[in-house]
Design a protein around this motif. Structure first.
Motif, PDB file in Angstrom:
ATOM      1  N   TYR A  16      20.128  -7.697 -36.880  1.00  0.00           N
ATOM      2  CA  TYR A  16      19.092  -7.989 -37.446  1.00  0.00           C
ATOM      3  C   TYR A  16      19.923  -8.903 -38.823  1.00  0.00           C
ATOM      4  O   TYR A  16      19.188  -8.987 -39.644  1.00  0.00           O
ATOM      5  CB  TYR A  16      18.326  -6.718 -38.139  1.00  0.00           C
ATOM      6  CG  TYR A  16      19.181  -5.721 -38.338  1.00  0.00           C
ATOM      7  CD1 TYR A  16      19.877  -5.639 -39.592  1.00  0.00           C
ATOM      8  CD2 TYR A  16      19.516  -4.499 -37.531  1.00  0.00           C
ATOM      9  CE1 TYR A  16      20.745  -4.432 -39.872  1.00  0.00           C
ATOM     10  CE2 TYR A  16      20.358  -3.563 -37.697  1.00  0.00           C
ATOM     11  CZ  TYR A  16      20.942  -3.515 -38.805  1.00  0.00           C
ATOM     12  OH  TYR A  16      21.735  -2.390 -39.126  1.00  0.00           O
ATOM     13  N   CYS A  64      29.553  -5.595 -49.508  1.00  0.00           N
ATOM     14  CA  CYS A  64      30.269  -6.560 -48.500  1.00  0.00           C
ATOM     15  C   CYS A  64      30.180  -6.310 -47.034  1.00  0.00           C
ATOM     16  O   CYS A  64      29.630  -5.122 -46.609  1.00  0.00           O
ATOM     17  CB  CYS A  64      31.780  -6.361 -48.880  1.00  0.00           C
ATOM     18  SG  CYS A  64      32.392  -4.835 -48.672  1.00  0.00           S
ATOM     19  N   GLU A 112      27.831  -0.295 -51.997  1.00  0.00           N
ATOM     20  CA  GLU A 112      27.350  -0.234 -50.684  1.00  0.00           C
ATOM     21  C   GLU A 112      28.186  -0.629 -49.710  1.00  0.00           C
ATOM     22  O   GLU A 112      28.559  -1.795 -49.660  1.00  0.00           O
ATOM     23  CB  GLU A 112      25.996  -0.903 -50.626  1.00  0.00           C
ATOM     24  CG  GLU A 112      25.338  -0.682 -49.277  1.00  0.00           C
ATOM     25  CD  GLU A 112      23.981  -1.331 -49.357  1.00  0.00           C
ATOM     26  OE1 GLU A 112      23.371  -1.525 -50.684  1.00  0.00           O
ATOM     27  OE2 GLU A 112      23.178  -1.435 -48.283  1.00  0.00           O
ATOM     28  N   PHE A 145      23.223   3.288 -45.685  1.00  0.00           N
ATOM     29  CA  PHE A 145      22.238   3.371 -44.886  1.00  0.00           C
ATOM     30  C   PHE A 145      22.280   3.659 -43.674  1.00  0.00           C
ATOM     31  O   PHE A 145      23.315   2.850 -42.911  1.00  0.00           O
ATOM     32  CB  PHE A 145      21.224   2.065 -44.951  1.00  0.00           C
ATOM     33  CG  PHE A 145      20.529   1.441 -46.299  1.00  0.00           C
ATOM     34  CD1 PHE A 145      20.781   2.503 -47.568  1.00  0.00           C
ATOM     35  CD2 PHE A 145      20.293   0.280 -46.566  1.00  0.00           C
ATOM     36  CE1 PHE A 145      20.463   1.812 -48.650  1.00  0.00           C
ATOM     37  CE2 PHE A 145      20.177  -0.279 -47.689  1.00  0.00           C
ATOM     38  CZ  PHE A 145      20.029   0.719 -48.772  1.00  0.00           C
ATOM     39  N   GLU A 164      20.387   3.013 -41.306  1.00  0.00           N
ATOM     40  CA  GLU A 164      19.460   2.052 -40.556  1.00  0.00           C
ATOM     41  C   GLU A 164      18.663   2.695 -39.720  1.00  0.00           C
ATOM     42  O   GLU A 164      17.474   2.559 -40.122  1.00  0.00           O
ATOM     43  CB  GLU A 164      20.578   1.100 -39.683  1.00  0.00           C
ATOM     44  CG  GLU A 164      21.841   0.637 -40.296  1.00  0.00           C
ATOM     45  CD  GLU A 164      21.836  -0.158 -41.603  1.00  0.00           C
ATOM     46  OE1 GLU A 164      20.861  -0.266 -42.086  1.00  0.00           O
ATOM     47  OE2 GLU A 164      22.866  -0.645 -41.828  1.00  0.00           O
ATOM     48  N   LYS A 194      30.817  -0.494 -36.405  1.00  0.00           N
ATOM     49  CA  LYS A 194      29.289   0.367 -36.613  1.00  0.00           C
ATOM     50  C   LYS A 194      28.586   0.800 -35.417  1.00  0.00           C
ATOM     51  O   LYS A 194      27.594   1.752 -35.491  1.00  0.00           O
ATOM     52  CB  LYS A 194      28.556  -0.874 -37.491  1.00  0.00           C
ATOM     53  CG  LYS A 194      27.167  -0.136 -38.008  1.00  0.00           C
ATOM     54  CD  LYS A 194      26.806  -1.079 -39.234  1.00  0.00           C
ATOM     55  CE  LYS A 194      25.367  -0.827 -39.555  1.00  0.00           C
ATOM     56  NZ  LYS A 194      25.115  -1.596 -40.680  1.00  0.00           N
ATOM     57  N   ARG A 223      29.233   7.007 -38.981  1.00  0.00           N
ATOM     58  CA  ARG A 223      28.328   6.504 -40.097  1.00  0.00           C
ATOM     59  C   ARG A 223      27.438   7.594 -40.691  1.00  0.00           C
ATOM     60  O   ARG A 223      27.588   7.998 -41.747  1.00  0.00           O
ATOM     61  CB  ARG A 223      27.361   5.428 -39.579  1.00  0.00           C
ATOM     62  CG  ARG A 223      26.528   4.833 -40.557  1.00  0.00           C
ATOM     63  CD  ARG A 223      25.867   3.523 -40.002  1.00  0.00           C
ATOM     64  NE  ARG A 223      25.397   2.678 -41.333  1.00  0.00           N
ATOM     65  CZ  ARG A 223      26.147   1.658 -41.901  1.00  0.00           C
ATOM     66  NH1 ARG A 223      27.052   1.464 -41.936  1.00  0.00           N
ATOM     67  NH2 ARG A 223      25.344   1.307 -42.816  1.00  0.00           N
ATOM     68  N   ARG A 280      13.863  -7.918 -43.253  1.00  0.00           N
ATOM     69  CA  ARG A 280      13.477  -9.408 -43.777  1.00  0.00           C
ATOM     70  C   ARG A 280      14.051 -10.455 -42.667  1.00  0.00           C
ATOM     71  O   ARG A 280      15.057 -10.109 -41.837  1.00  0.00           O
ATOM     72  CB  ARG A 280      14.153  -9.675 -44.941  1.00  0.00           C
ATOM     73  CG  ARG A 280      13.513  -8.940 -45.995  1.00  0.00           C
ATOM     74  CD  ARG A 280      12.316  -9.262 -46.544  1.00  0.00           C
ATOM     75  NE  ARG A 280      11.867 -10.762 -47.003  1.00  0.00           N
ATOM     76  CZ  ARG A 280      11.275 -11.582 -46.775  1.00  0.00           C
ATOM     77  NH1 ARG A 280       9.990 -11.283 -46.116  1.00  0.00           N
ATOM     78  NH2 ARG A 280      11.334 -13.110 -47.214  1.00  0.00           N
ATOM     79  N   ARG A 318      13.851  -7.367 -51.500  1.00  0.00           N
ATOM     80  CA  ARG A 318      13.421  -7.677 -49.941  1.00  0.00           C
ATOM     81  C   ARG A 318      11.904  -7.884 -50.109  1.00  0.00           C
ATOM     82  O   ARG A 318      11.101  -8.298 -49.498  1.00  0.00           O
ATOM     83  CB  ARG A 318      13.665  -6.805 -49.170  1.00  0.00           C
ATOM     84  CG  ARG A 318      14.993  -6.661 -48.744  1.00  0.00           C
ATOM     85  CD  ARG A 318      15.318  -5.354 -47.951  1.00  0.00           C
ATOM     86  NE  ARG A 318      16.754  -5.233 -47.486  1.00  0.00           N
ATOM     87  CZ  ARG A 318      17.744  -4.772 -47.992  1.00  0.00           C
ATOM     88  NH1 ARG A 318      17.469  -4.167 -49.423  1.00  0.00           N
ATOM     89  NH2 ARG A 318      18.900  -4.507 -47.757  1.00  0.00           N
ATOM     90  N   GLN A 335      22.340 -12.924 -46.549  1.00  0.00           N
ATOM     91  CA  GLN A 335      22.536 -11.903 -45.542  1.00  0.00           C
ATOM     92  C   GLN A 335      21.147 -11.625 -45.169  1.00  0.00           C
ATOM     93  O   GLN A 335      20.858 -11.416 -43.820  1.00  0.00           O
ATOM     94  CB  GLN A 335      22.745 -10.311 -46.346  1.00  0.00           C
ATOM     95  CG  GLN A 335      22.728  -9.449 -45.170  1.00  0.00           C
ATOM     96  CD  GLN A 335      22.868  -8.102 -45.741  1.00  0.00           C
ATOM     97  OE1 GLN A 335      22.449  -7.772 -47.027  1.00  0.00           O
ATOM     98  NE2 GLN A 335      23.136  -7.049 -44.926  1.00  0.00           N
TER      99      GLN A 335
HETATM  100  N1  SAM Z   1      28.075  -4.006 -44.260  1.00  0.00           N
HETATM  101  C1  SAM Z   1      28.034  -2.635 -44.804  1.00  0.00           C
HETATM  102  C2  SAM Z   1      26.792  -1.805 -44.029  1.00  0.00           C
HETATM  103  O1  SAM Z   1      26.330  -2.328 -43.053  1.00  0.00           O
HETATM  104  O2  SAM Z   1      26.940  -0.752 -44.033  1.00  0.00           O
HETATM  105  C3  SAM Z   1      27.226  -2.643 -46.167  1.00  0.00           C
HETATM  106  C4  SAM Z   1      25.685  -2.998 -46.381  1.00  0.00           C
HETATM  107  S1  SAM Z   1      25.014  -4.445 -45.584  1.00  0.00           S
HETATM  108  C5  SAM Z   1      25.489  -5.670 -46.600  1.00  0.00           C
HETATM  109  C6  SAM Z   1      23.443  -4.126 -46.439  1.00  0.00           C
HETATM  110  C7  SAM Z   1      22.170  -3.409 -45.969  1.00  0.00           C
HETATM  111  O3  SAM Z   1      21.235  -4.299 -45.758  1.00  0.00           O
HETATM  112  C8  SAM Z   1      22.383  -2.787 -44.651  1.00  0.00           C
HETATM  113  O4  SAM Z   1      22.723  -1.518 -44.540  1.00  0.00           O
HETATM  114  C9  SAM Z   1      21.093  -2.840 -43.766  1.00  0.00           C
HETATM  115  O5  SAM Z   1      20.305  -1.845 -44.094  1.00  0.00           O
HETATM  116  C10 SAM Z   1      20.140  -4.195 -44.610  1.00  0.00           C
HETATM  117  N2  SAM Z   1      20.020  -5.503 -44.022  1.00  0.00           N
HETATM  118  C11 SAM Z   1      20.767  -5.841 -43.020  1.00  0.00           C
HETATM  119  N3  SAM Z   1      20.080  -7.010 -42.586  1.00  0.00           N
HETATM  120  C12 SAM Z   1      18.840  -7.035 -43.155  1.00  0.00           C
HETATM  121  C13 SAM Z   1      17.749  -7.855 -42.823  1.00  0.00           C
HETATM  122  N4  SAM Z   1      17.704  -8.733 -42.068  1.00  0.00           N
HETATM  123  N5  SAM Z   1      16.397  -7.326 -43.536  1.00  0.00           N
HETATM  124  C14 SAM Z   1      16.572  -6.483 -44.619  1.00  0.00           C
HETATM  125  N6  SAM Z   1      17.442  -5.791 -44.640  1.00  0.00           N
HETATM  126  C15 SAM Z   1      18.839  -5.958 -44.002  1.00  0.00           C
END
Ligand code: SAM
Ligand code: SF4
Length: 455
Positions: free
Chosen positions: A92, A131, A162, A185, A187, A203, A209, A266, A306, A343
């Protein structure tokens, strides 16, 4: 295999909760008004409420609890993305490894400081460093170097992080560099769905995790934030899974999470809304926020950009205590936005000053306070203050003082007008006369140029 999340228990709680009679639901809602939280079996029953009248009662209780615990304060922050390079393949996420369209970038230290300065210039004091996971580029050293450089070269006062799960020694490095809250998170709490959504990379390991919070605690980080990414699986399962996770580390470490986030899926580059497996609509989302508020009244709740502007404004009353504003989700996005580096798509594009005006118009007082972290009111100590109601004594004056600083240093004319009116109102919510007059004196000091004043 780690067994914090007992899926069979969650499924059986959900099975038994459907069709609960109205009287029992009302009893649970009444109980929640005591601000002592709820059992998982009670939460399961609330998750099935669809009746309009009962939903209104649920929302009224959430508003009551929110007001009692947090008053009218809203804490503001923004994310700082240091890299979009990632070795994982979360289906996602725009940063997933196989997304060849994304423009990849890891910021150098001076670029990170520039980003933080750009955020500070908007008025931010609290940032969330984020990151992708790439052990060669975005490891603990990358993060601690970034934190040290930001603290040294800018007026940013609190850096939350985070990031992907780490080893205990790495969390200790983050602790030594002055981390505020460590956010991660899960997830999805469902193992099978987790496996499907995270096919390869570090991951892919669910257990590594879910035990990240434990290692963070062992390393001495006692402010942690959790979340389930809404839309991957049945939201009822996820809410119970998250609360079961919370209870499991509360039992082991004597302290719950500092915050719960409510990220909803999103669209992202190569991932459309049509791909969301269990779409969570606004009605479900409202219910989730209200139920979290009732289930864990003393845990802060974070809402990101979001969500759409008007929906975010509405959710403030139901239990949200922290919101991001003016966010960019690409590395370098505050200085100059690059196409195809994000992202995911954000929905609320209001700048921080616009957001502050709206918050005041809606009767809330913005807070840039970072005092708890600096006065060591974290983890268990914070919870004791919070549950005893004493946190109000500090938070209300600190919100007023830090917002005043923002108005004097960054406020436009129209924001100042609305902000000063809000400060007058917020002063009346300090019930201790001595504290109120002390706060009024400090407000004058801020006008004279003194800074960094808090209780
Ligand atoms: N890369 C690390 C990780 O995955 O733990 C740091 C956090 S990541 C950059 C931030 C968060 O964005 C993820 O844990 C996920 O829950 C959320 N995320 C990723 N893709 C998304 C999407 N398409 N819509 C909303 N939230 C999203
Ligand atoms: Fe990488 Fe995190 Fe995105 Fe997964 S959610 S692809 S780990 S940045």
């Amino acid at each position: 295999m780690v067994d914090f999340i007992k899926e069979d228990i969650i499924f059986s709680l959900l099975e038994r909760a459907n069709n609960t009679d109205k009287g029992e639901i009302r009893n649970i809602i009444d109980k929640a008004r005591d601000c002592k939280g709820l059992e998982l079996s009670e939460v399961a029953k609330l998750l099935f409420v669809e009746d309009k009248e009962l939903l209104e009662e649920l929302y009224a209780a959430a508003k009551f609890v929110k007001n009692k615990v947090y008053g009218k304060r809203v804490v503001l922050f923004a994310p700082l993305y240091t890299s979009n390079e990632c070795t994982n393949n979360c289906l996602y996420c725009g940063f997933r490894r196989d997304n060849k369209e994304l423009h990849r970038r890891t910021l150098g230290l001076s670029e990170i400081v520039e980003e933080a300065k750009a955020m500070e210039a908007q008025g931010h004091k609290r940032i969330l460093l984020i990151c992708g996971e790439d052990p060669r580029k975005t490891n603990a050293k990358h993060m601690t170097d970034a934190m040290e450089a930001i603290y040294k070269n800018t007026g940013i006062k609190r850096i939350n992080v985070e990031a992907a799960p780490m080893k205990i020694e790495e969390y200790k490095e983050l602790k030594n560099a002055g981390i505020g809250t460590y956010v991660i998170f899960q997830e999805t709490y469902n193992r099978e769905v987790y496996k499907k959504m995270h096919p390869t990379g570090l991951k892919a390991d669910y257990d590594w995790r879910i035990t990240a919070i434990d290692r963070a605690f062992e390393a001495g980080i006692d402010d942690v934030g959790v979340g389930a990414l809404l839309g991957l699986y049945d939201y009822r399962f996820e809410v119970l899974g998250l609360l079961m996770h919370v209870k499991s580390f509360e039992e082991r470490y004597g302290v719950g999470p500092h915050t719960i986030s409510v990220p909803r899926l999103r669209p992202a580059l190569g991932w459309g809304l049509d791909k969301i497996p269990h779409f969570v609509d606004d009605d479900d989302f409202r219910k989730i926020v209200a139920i979290y508020r009732l289930a864990v009244p003393y845990t802060g709740m974070i809402l990101s950009t979001r969500e759409r502007a008007e929906f975010r404004d509405e959710l403030l009353s139901l239990g949200i205590s922290q919101i991001s504003a003016g966010s960019k989700t690409s590395p370098g996005g505050y200085k100059e936005e690059e196409e195809k580096a994000d992202q995911f798509e954000v929905s609320d594009h209001r700048s921080l000053p616009q957001m502050l005006e709206t918050i005041c118009e809606n009767g809330y007082i913005p807070s840039f306070c970072t005092a708890c972290y600096r006065r060591c009111r974290t983890g268990e100590a914070f919870m004791e203050y919070a549950k005893g109601g004493e946190i109000h004594e500090f938070c209300q004056p600190n919100a007023i003082l830090t917002f005043k600083e923002n108005l004097v240093d960054y406020g436009t004319e129209s924001l100042r007008l609305k902000g000063e009116a809000m400060i007058k109102k917020a002063l009346l919510d300090i019930h201790d006369d001595k504290m109120r007059s002390l706060t009024e004196e400090k407000l004058k000091d801020i006008e004279k140029g003194e800074r960094d004043i808090y209780f």
